[in-house]
Design a protein around this motif. Structure first.
Motif, PDB file in Angstrom:
ATOM      1  N   ASP A  60       8.312 -26.296  -4.799  1.00  0.00           N
ATOM      2  CA  ASP A  60       7.772 -27.636  -5.017  1.00  0.00           C
ATOM      3  C   ASP A  60       6.253 -27.578  -5.144  1.00  0.00           C
ATOM      4  OD1 ASP A  60      10.283 -28.666  -4.789  1.00  0.00           O
ATOM      5  OD2 ASP A  60      10.100 -29.080  -2.631  1.00  0.00           O
ATOM      6  N   PRO A  61       5.686 -28.239  -6.159  1.00  0.00           N
ATOM      7  CA  PRO A  61       4.224 -28.349  -6.224  1.00  0.00           C
ATOM      8  C   PRO A  61       3.725 -29.225  -5.077  1.00  0.00           C
ATOM      9  CG  PRO A  61       5.273 -28.974  -8.319  1.00  0.00           C
ATOM     10  CD  PRO A  61       6.345 -28.905  -7.290  1.00  0.00           C
ATOM     11  N   SER A  62       2.385 -29.262  -4.886  1.00  0.00           N
ATOM     12  CA  SER A  62       1.832 -30.120  -3.833  1.00  0.00           C
ATOM     13  C   SER A  62       1.249 -31.405  -4.411  1.00  0.00           C
ATOM     14  CB  SER A  62       0.744 -29.372  -3.062  1.00  0.00           C
ATOM     15  OG  SER A  62       1.189 -28.080  -2.730  1.00  0.00           O
ATOM     16  N   GLY A  63       1.088 -31.447  -5.728  1.00  0.00           N
ATOM     17  CA  GLY A  63       0.568 -32.668  -6.332  1.00  0.00           C
ATOM     18  C   GLY A  63       0.491 -32.502  -7.842  1.00  0.00           C
ATOM     19  N   GLY A  64       0.255 -33.624  -8.546  1.00  0.00           N
ATOM     20  CA  GLY A  64       0.169 -33.563 -10.005  1.00  0.00           C
ATOM     21  C   GLY A  64       1.435 -34.073 -10.643  1.00  0.00           C
ATOM     22  N   ARG A  65       1.637 -33.647 -11.877  1.00  0.00           N
ATOM     23  CA  ARG A  65       2.730 -34.225 -12.658  1.00  0.00           C
ATOM     24  C   ARG A  65       3.216 -33.199 -13.667  1.00  0.00           C
ATOM     25  NH1 ARG A  65       4.159 -39.649 -14.781  1.00  0.00           N
ATOM     26  NH2 ARG A  65       4.434 -39.333 -17.015  1.00  0.00           N
ATOM     27  N   MET A  66       4.523 -33.076 -13.840  1.00  0.00           N
ATOM     28  CA  MET A  66       5.093 -32.157 -14.831  1.00  0.00           C
ATOM     29  C   MET A  66       6.196 -32.889 -15.575  1.00  0.00           C
ATOM     30  SD  MET A  66       5.675 -28.514 -12.883  1.00  0.00           S
ATOM     31  CE  MET A  66       6.872 -29.143 -11.748  1.00  0.00           C
ATOM     32  N   SER A  67       6.295 -32.682 -16.889  1.00  0.00           N
ATOM     33  CA  SER A  67       7.463 -33.176 -17.610  1.00  0.00           C
ATOM     34  C   SER A  67       7.951 -32.143 -18.607  1.00  0.00           C
ATOM     35  CB  SER A  67       7.182 -34.517 -18.286  1.00  0.00           C
ATOM     36  OG  SER A  67       6.010 -34.420 -19.049  1.00  0.00           O
ATOM     37  N   ILE A  68       9.233 -32.192 -18.827  1.00  0.00           N
ATOM     38  CA  ILE A  68       9.886 -31.288 -19.761  1.00  0.00           C
ATOM     39  C   ILE A  68      10.622 -32.165 -20.753  1.00  0.00           C
ATOM     40  CG2 ILE A  68      11.873 -29.774 -20.006  1.00  0.00           C
ATOM     41  CD1 ILE A  68      11.007 -28.369 -17.486  1.00  0.00           C
ATOM     42  N   GLY A  69      10.389 -31.930 -22.058  1.00  0.00           N
ATOM     43  CA  GLY A  69      10.996 -32.820 -23.037  1.00  0.00           C
ATOM     44  C   GLY A  69      10.546 -34.235 -22.733  1.00  0.00           C
ATOM     45  N   ASP A  70      11.488 -35.157 -22.683  1.00  0.00           N
ATOM     46  CA  ASP A  70      11.103 -36.540 -22.417  1.00  0.00           C
ATOM     47  C   ASP A  70      11.323 -36.907 -20.953  1.00  0.00           C
ATOM     48  OD1 ASP A  70      13.773 -36.385 -22.383  1.00  0.00           O
ATOM     49  OD2 ASP A  70      14.145 -37.825 -24.001  1.00  0.00           O
ATOM     50  N   GLU A  71      11.486 -35.892 -20.106  1.00  0.00           N
ATOM     51  CA  GLU A  71      11.868 -36.170 -18.725  1.00  0.00           C
ATOM     52  C   GLU A  71      10.779 -35.720 -17.756  1.00  0.00           C
ATOM     53  OE1 GLU A  71      15.631 -34.419 -17.724  1.00  0.00           O
ATOM     54  OE2 GLU A  71      15.259 -34.705 -15.584  1.00  0.00           O
ATOM     55  N   VAL A  72      10.330 -36.648 -16.923  1.00  0.00           N
ATOM     56  CA  VAL A  72       9.382 -36.267 -15.874  1.00  0.00           C
ATOM     57  C   VAL A  72      10.176 -35.544 -14.789  1.00  0.00           C
ATOM     58  CG1 VAL A  72       7.783 -37.119 -14.128  1.00  0.00           C
ATOM     59  CG2 VAL A  72       7.918 -38.248 -16.364  1.00  0.00           C
ATOM     60  N   ILE A  73       9.753 -34.316 -14.436  1.00  0.00           N
ATOM     61  CA  ILE A  73      10.506 -33.602 -13.395  1.00  0.00           C
ATOM     62  C   ILE A  73       9.772 -33.614 -12.064  1.00  0.00           C
ATOM     63  CG2 ILE A  73      11.751 -32.140 -15.032  1.00  0.00           C
ATOM     64  CD1 ILE A  73       9.848 -29.840 -14.103  1.00  0.00           C
ATOM     65  N   TYR A  74       8.469 -33.878 -12.107  1.00  0.00           N
ATOM     66  CA  TYR A  74       7.715 -33.941 -10.843  1.00  0.00           C
ATOM     67  C   TYR A  74       6.567 -34.914 -11.013  1.00  0.00           C
ATOM     68  CZ  TYR A  74       4.957 -32.720  -6.794  1.00  0.00           C
ATOM     69  OH  TYR A  74       4.239 -32.797  -5.623  1.00  0.00           O
ATOM     70  N   ASP A  75       6.417 -35.806 -10.042  1.00  0.00           N
ATOM     71  CA  ASP A  75       5.298 -36.741 -10.121  1.00  0.00           C
ATOM     72  C   ASP A  75       4.786 -37.022  -8.718  1.00  0.00           C
ATOM     73  OD1 ASP A  75       3.418 -38.567 -10.753  1.00  0.00           O
ATOM     74  OD2 ASP A  75       4.765 -39.964 -11.794  1.00  0.00           O
ATOM     75  N   ASP A  76       3.750 -36.233  -8.331  1.00  0.00           N
ATOM     76  CA  ASP A  76       3.057 -36.463  -7.064  1.00  0.00           C
ATOM     77  C   ASP A  76       4.000 -36.644  -5.872  1.00  0.00           C
ATOM     78  OD1 ASP A  76       0.549 -36.225  -6.248  1.00  0.00           O
ATOM     79  OD2 ASP A  76      -0.095 -38.271  -6.744  1.00  0.00           O
ATOM     80  N   GLY A  77       4.816 -35.653  -5.647  1.00  0.00           N
ATOM     81  CA  GLY A  77       5.719 -35.719  -4.483  1.00  0.00           C
ATOM     82  C   GLY A  77       7.135 -36.117  -4.849  1.00  0.00           C
ATOM     83  N   TRP A  78       7.306 -36.852  -5.904  1.00  0.00           N
ATOM     84  CA  TRP A  78       8.669 -37.184  -6.352  1.00  0.00           C
ATOM     85  C   TRP A  78       9.173 -36.060  -7.248  1.00  0.00           C
ATOM     86  CZ3 TRP A  78      10.938 -37.390 -11.080  1.00  0.00           C
ATOM     87  CH2 TRP A  78      12.246 -37.939 -11.135  1.00  0.00           C
ATOM     88  N   LYS A  79      10.468 -35.724  -7.130  1.00  0.00           N
ATOM     89  CA  LYS A  79      11.002 -34.710  -8.034  1.00  0.00           C
ATOM     90  C   LYS A  79      12.413 -35.081  -8.451  1.00  0.00           C
ATOM     91  CE  LYS A  79      12.405 -31.893  -4.132  1.00  0.00           C
ATOM     92  NZ  LYS A  79      12.450 -30.602  -3.469  1.00  0.00           N
ATOM     93  N   THR A  80      12.826 -34.500  -9.570  1.00  0.00           N
ATOM     94  CA  THR A  80      14.186 -34.711 -10.055  1.00  0.00           C
ATOM     95  C   THR A  80      15.173 -34.345  -8.969  1.00  0.00           C
ATOM     96  OG1 THR A  80      13.447 -34.117 -12.245  1.00  0.00           O
ATOM     97  CG2 THR A  80      15.813 -34.025 -11.862  1.00  0.00           C
ATOM     98  N   PRO A  81      16.157 -35.189  -8.696  1.00  0.00           N
ATOM     99  CA  PRO A  81      17.079 -34.878  -7.586  1.00  0.00           C
ATOM    100  C   PRO A  81      17.891 -33.597  -7.804  1.00  0.00           C
ATOM    101  CG  PRO A  81      17.526 -37.069  -8.529  1.00  0.00           C
ATOM    102  CD  PRO A  81      16.419 -36.497  -9.317  1.00  0.00           C
ATOM    103  N   ASP A  82      18.427 -33.417  -8.989  1.00  0.00           N
ATOM    104  CA  ASP A  82      19.317 -32.262  -9.182  1.00  0.00           C
ATOM    105  C   ASP A  82      18.580 -31.109  -9.861  1.00  0.00           C
ATOM    106  OD1 ASP A  82      21.332 -30.497  -9.460  1.00  0.00           O
ATOM    107  OD2 ASP A  82      22.675 -31.826 -10.587  1.00  0.00           O
ATOM    108  N   LEU A  83      17.871 -30.310  -9.039  1.00  0.00           N
ATOM    109  CA  LEU A  83      17.086 -29.212  -9.589  1.00  0.00           C
ATOM    110  C   LEU A  83      17.966 -28.119 -10.179  1.00  0.00           C
ATOM    111  CD1 LEU A  83      14.393 -28.975  -6.781  1.00  0.00           C
ATOM    112  CD2 LEU A  83      14.165 -29.987  -9.052  1.00  0.00           C
ATOM    113  N   ARG A  84      19.161 -27.982  -9.589  1.00  0.00           N
ATOM    114  CA  ARG A  84      20.044 -26.910 -10.048  1.00  0.00           C
ATOM    115  C   ARG A  84      20.475 -27.138 -11.498  1.00  0.00           C
ATOM    116  NH1 ARG A  84      25.037 -26.193 -10.267  1.00  0.00           N
ATOM    117  NH2 ARG A  84      25.496 -28.211  -9.352  1.00  0.00           N
ATOM    118  N   SER A  85      20.919 -28.364 -11.831  1.00  0.00           N
ATOM    119  CA  SER A  85      21.324 -28.570 -13.225  1.00  0.00           C
ATOM    120  C   SER A  85      20.104 -28.661 -14.143  1.00  0.00           C
ATOM    121  CB  SER A  85      22.253 -29.769 -13.394  1.00  0.00           C
ATOM    122  OG  SER A  85      22.006 -30.729 -12.431  1.00  0.00           O
TER     123      SER A  85
END
Ligand code: ATP
Ligand code: MG
Lengths: 236, 397
Positions: A60-85
C-alpha cells in the motif's frame, strides 16, 4: 477502456515509522499512454521496485493517487477492495527471471491466467496459443519451462503477462539475463504488443543496450521522478 | 480450471510414488496390526464354536480353563450328567508345552479329550479322528504336522492321524488333541524318581504305614500317584434348555464355576486378549503419528521448494483457497497412494504371517478415513507456510 493508460500523481511511500522510517517514494509523477512503453531508470535504492510494488497492488502507498485505465486504484488511503482480481485482470507482470510454473507446460503457464479469471479451459488455451504464436514460441507450446532456453522462457513470461489483455504491464529488469540481441528482441516484442493491444508498459532497467529504445524515460532519484525524452530508437 | 495439484504430482511423480510407497508400507503394517487383533478375536470365537460346548465348568473362583489354571476331579462330569438339562458332559485338559517332532520341537497347546464327546475337534482337513484310546493325535494345520508324523509328548510317542484347522490358543499356539488319559498323564503324572521318593516318604510316615492296618499304605500310595484331575468339563445342554439356567444350578449347588458361551467369549476377548489389544492400539497410535510426521515433512519440504512459484501464483491472482486446495490435494494424493500400497502389501503378506491375520473390509474403510484425516492435518503446516508468503516477494527488491 484502455483510454487512460497509467496515471500516478504525488505518490508517496514510507516504510516503517518513527526514527527508522524510510521515505522510499516522495513525490512520484508519471503517466503512460495506452500503447506506450516507457523506461524507468535510477540508481540502486532509488525506489524503482517500491514503485512497481505500489502500482502492482502488492504493497500500500502512504499517499497520492494512482489510476489504471479508467479506474482509480488508490486515492490517498482509499484503495480498490479486490486487489487480487485487480492484479489478475488489469496488470501483467514480467520479472527479471521468468518464474514460470515448472509443473505446467508452456501453454498452461499462459492459459492459467484466463482460467483463474473464470474462462473455460479450451478458450483459455486457444488464447494462450495465439499469444505464443505471436511471440514466436508457438512451436514450444507443449514443452515444459525447463526445456526452454532463457530467451524462450522470457517470451513465454511476456505471453503470460498479456494473457488477460491487461491495460498495464509492469516489467522489472526483463532483459537482464539476456544477450544484447535477445534483449532487443524482447523490447521489440513489448513495443509490438503495446501497439497491438493498446497496453501501457513500464520497463524498469539498468540495461544500457535497451535504454536508447525508449521514446520517454523516467529517471527516479531519491524517491522523485524526472521525465526525459528518450532517443526512441525502437527496433522493428 | 486445471488441477494444479494433479499437474504437480505428475511432474514429480517419482518422488510422490517413492514417498507413497514408504508411507504405504507403514499403512500396511498398521492394517496388519489391526488384522492381528481381529484374528485373535476370531480365533477365540472359532475355538469356542469348535469346542461344541454350551457351558464350561471349571474350578470355583477361577477364570479357567483358558485364562487361568483350573483343576477339577475327573469324576465331576458324572455328577453334572445327573443334573436336569445336561445332555452331555466331558472332561478336557489343556496344557501349553513344547512338543518334540523329529529333531526340533514346536510349541503347542495339548488338549486332552474324550473321543466322540464335546471337546473333540469338529472339522478335519485330512486323516481321521482319534479312535484308539492311546497315543493317537489330531493336530491343527498350523503345527505343520502331516498325518503319519510321530510326535513326542513327555514320555510317549503319538501318531498324528488327522489334521484340523482354526484351533489355536489365545496365545496363538496351535492345538494338538490327544486322548484324555494320555493328556492327564502328561500334565499330572510325576516322573519315576519323584514317584519312588514320594512312596518312600509315605512309607516312612508312621501315621500312614500302620502295622495293624494292612493295605492302607498301598491305598494311600495309589491315591497319591493317580492322575485324577482335569482342567474343565464341557457341557452340552438338552435342546430347549437355556444354558444360563443350567449354569446357575451348577454354580449354586456344586460349588463349581460355570461359564456360558458369551461369558467365555467375554473372558477371552476382554481379559485374555486385552493386553495384546492395548499393545496393538499403542502401535496403531505410534504408526499414525509416524505417518503424519512423514506426510507433513514431505508436503512441507515440497511446498518450501515452491515458495517462489507460489508467490508468483498469488501475484497473478490465484486465490488462497486454490493454493491451500493444491497442497491439501497433494497430501491426500500421497495418502491414497500410500493406502493402496498398504492394502496391497497387507493382503500379500498376511498369509505368511505366523499369526492369523483377519483383514476386515470395515477396518480398511476406517483406515482409509484415518489416513485421509492424518493427511489433512499434516498438510496444515505446509498450507500455513504457503499462505504466509507475500506476493510482493515475486517482484523482488
Ligand atoms: N520492506 C522495506 N522496509 C523498509 N525499507 C525498505 C523496504 N523495501 C525497500 N526499502 C527501502 O526503500 C528504498 C527503495 O528501495 P527499492 O527496493 O525500491 O529500490 P530499487 O530502486 O528497486 O533498488 P535496486 O535497483 O537496488 O533494486 C531503499 O532505501 C530501501 O532500503
Ligand atoms: Mg529493485
Amino acid at each position: 477502456m484502455n483510454g487512460l493508460g497509467i496515471r500516478i500523481e504525488g505518490l508517496h511511500k514510507r516504510y516503517g515509522s518513527g526514527d527508522t522510517a524510510v521515505d522510499a517514494l516522495k513525490e512520484v509523477e508519471m503517466t503512460v499512454a495506452p500503447g506506450e512503453v516507457v523506461g524507468l531508470i535510477g540508481p540502486s535504492g532509488s525506489g524503482k521496485s517500491t514503485l512497481l510494488k505500489c502500482l502492482g497492488a502488492v504493497i500500500d502507498p502512504s499517499g497520492g493517487r494512482m489510476s489504471i485505465g479508467d479506474e482509480v486504484i488508490y486515492d490517498d488511503g482509499w484503495k480498490t477492495p479486490d486487489l487480487r482480481s485487480l492484479r489478475r485482470d488489469r496488470i501483467g507482470f514480467v520479472f527479471q527471471a521468468p518464474y514460470l510454473i515448472p509443473f505446467l507446460d508452456v501453454t498452461d503457464n499462459v492459459a492459467l491466467l484466463p482460467m483463474l479469471a473464470g474462462r473455460p479451459n479450451p478458450e483459455a488455451r486457444q488464447r494462450a496459443r495465439e499469444l505464443l504464436d505471436a511471440l514466436d514460441v508457438g512451436h514450444r507450446a507443449g514443452a515444459r519451462p525447463s526445456q526452454l532456453s532463457g530467451g524462450e522462457q522470457q517470451r513465454v513470461a511476456i505471453a503470460r503477462a498479456l494473457a488477460n489483455q491487461p491495460p498495464v504491464i509492469l516489467a522489472d529488469e526483463p532483459t537482464a539475463p539476456l544477450d544484447s540481441e535477445r534483449a532487443l528482441g524482447v523490447v521489440r516484442l513489448l513495443n509490438r504488443m503495446a501497439r497491438q493491444f493498446r497496453t501501457a508498459i513500464i520497463v524498469v532497467t539498468h540495461d544500457e543496450k535497451i535504454i536508447p529504445t525508449f521514446e520517454r524515460i523516467y529517471h527516479i532519484r531519491d524517491g522523485r521522478t524526472y521525465e526525459e525524452a528518450g532517443q526512441g530508437k525502437a527496433p522493428d | 480450471m486445471i488441477s494444479l495439484a494433479g499437474r504437480d504430482i505428475l511432474h514429480s511423480w517419482s518422488r510422490f510414488v517413492l514417498t507413497g510407497f514408504g508411507l504405504g508400507l507403514l499403512i500396511g503394517v498398521t492394517l496388519t496390526m489391526a488384522g492381528v487383533y481381529r484374528g485373535m478375536v476370531d480365533d477365540a470365537r472359532a475355538l469356542l464354536n469348535n469346542s461344541g460346548a454350551d457351558l464350561w465348568v471349571v474350578q470355583k473362583d477361577t477364570l479357567g480353563p483358558y485364562a487361568e489354571p483350573s483343576s477339577l476331579r475327573d469324576d465331576v462330569y458324572r455328577v453334572l450328567l445327573g443334573l436336569p438339562g445336561v445332555a452331555r458332559a466331558a472332561n478336557v485338559t489343556y496344557l501349553t508345552m513344547q512338543v518334540r517332532h523329529g529333531d526340533s520341537d514346536l510349541r503347542a497347546m495339548v488338549v486332552g479329550f474324550e473321543p466322540g464327546q464335546p471337546g473333540q475337534p469338529e472339522y478335519l482337513l485330512a486323516g481321521r479322528q482319534v479312535t484308539r484310546s492311546h497315543y493317537e493325535a489330531v493336530a491343527d494345520e498350523k503345527t505343520g504336522l502331516r498325518p503319519g508324523d510321530t510326535i513326542r509328548i513327555r514320555r510317549h510317542d503319538f501318531r498324528v492321524v488327522g489334521l484340523t484347522r482354526r484351533m489355536v490358543s489365545s496365545g496363538g499356539d496351535p492345538m494338538i488333541f490327544i486322548p484324555l488319559k494320555d493328556a492327564q498323564e502328561a500334565q499330572f503324572l510325576k516322573d519315576n524318581d519323584a514317584i519312588l521318593n514320594e512312596r518312600a516318604r509315605t512309607a516312612a510316615n508312621p501315621a500312614l504305614n500302620r502295622p495293624g492296618v494292612p493295605g492302607l499304605l498301598e491305598a494311600v500310595q495309589a491315591a497319591q500317584n493317580a492322575s485324577r484331575s482335569v482342567n474343565a468339563v464341557l457341557v452340552q445342554v438338552a435342546p430347549g434348555t437355556p444354558p444360563e439356567s443350567v449354569g446357575a444350578g451348577i454354580r449354586r449347588w456344586k460349588h463349581l464355576q460355570a461359564y456360558t458361551r458369551d461369558q467365555m467369549e467375554e473372558i477371552l476377548v476382554a481379559k485374555l486378549i486385552a493386553t495384546s489389544a492395548r499393545q496393538i492400539a499403542m502401535f496403531l497410535v505410534i504408526l499414525a503419528v509416524v505417518s503424519a510426521a512423514i506426510v507433513a515433512f514431505i508436503i512441507y519440504t515440497m511446498t518450501l521448494g515452491k515458495l517462489r512459484e507460489i508467490a508468483v501464483l498469488k501475484l497473478i491472482g490465484t486465490r488462497n483457497r486454490t493454493i491451500a486446495g493444491m497442497i491439501l490435494q497433494q497430501a491426500l494424493g500421497l495418502g491414497v497412494i500410500g493406502f493402496l500400497v498398504g492394502k496391497t502389501a497387507a493382503t500379500l503378506w498376511a498369509p505368511v504371517f505366523p499369526k492369523y491375520v483377519l483383514l476386515e473390509p470395515g477396518d480398511a474403510a476406517r483406515g482409509f478415513v484415518v489416513v485421509m484425516v492424518i493427511c489433512t492435518l499434516a498438510s496444515t503446516l505446509a498450507i500455513r507456510a504457503a499462505l504466509r508468503i507475500d506476493p510482493a516477494t515475486a517482484i523482488g527488491g
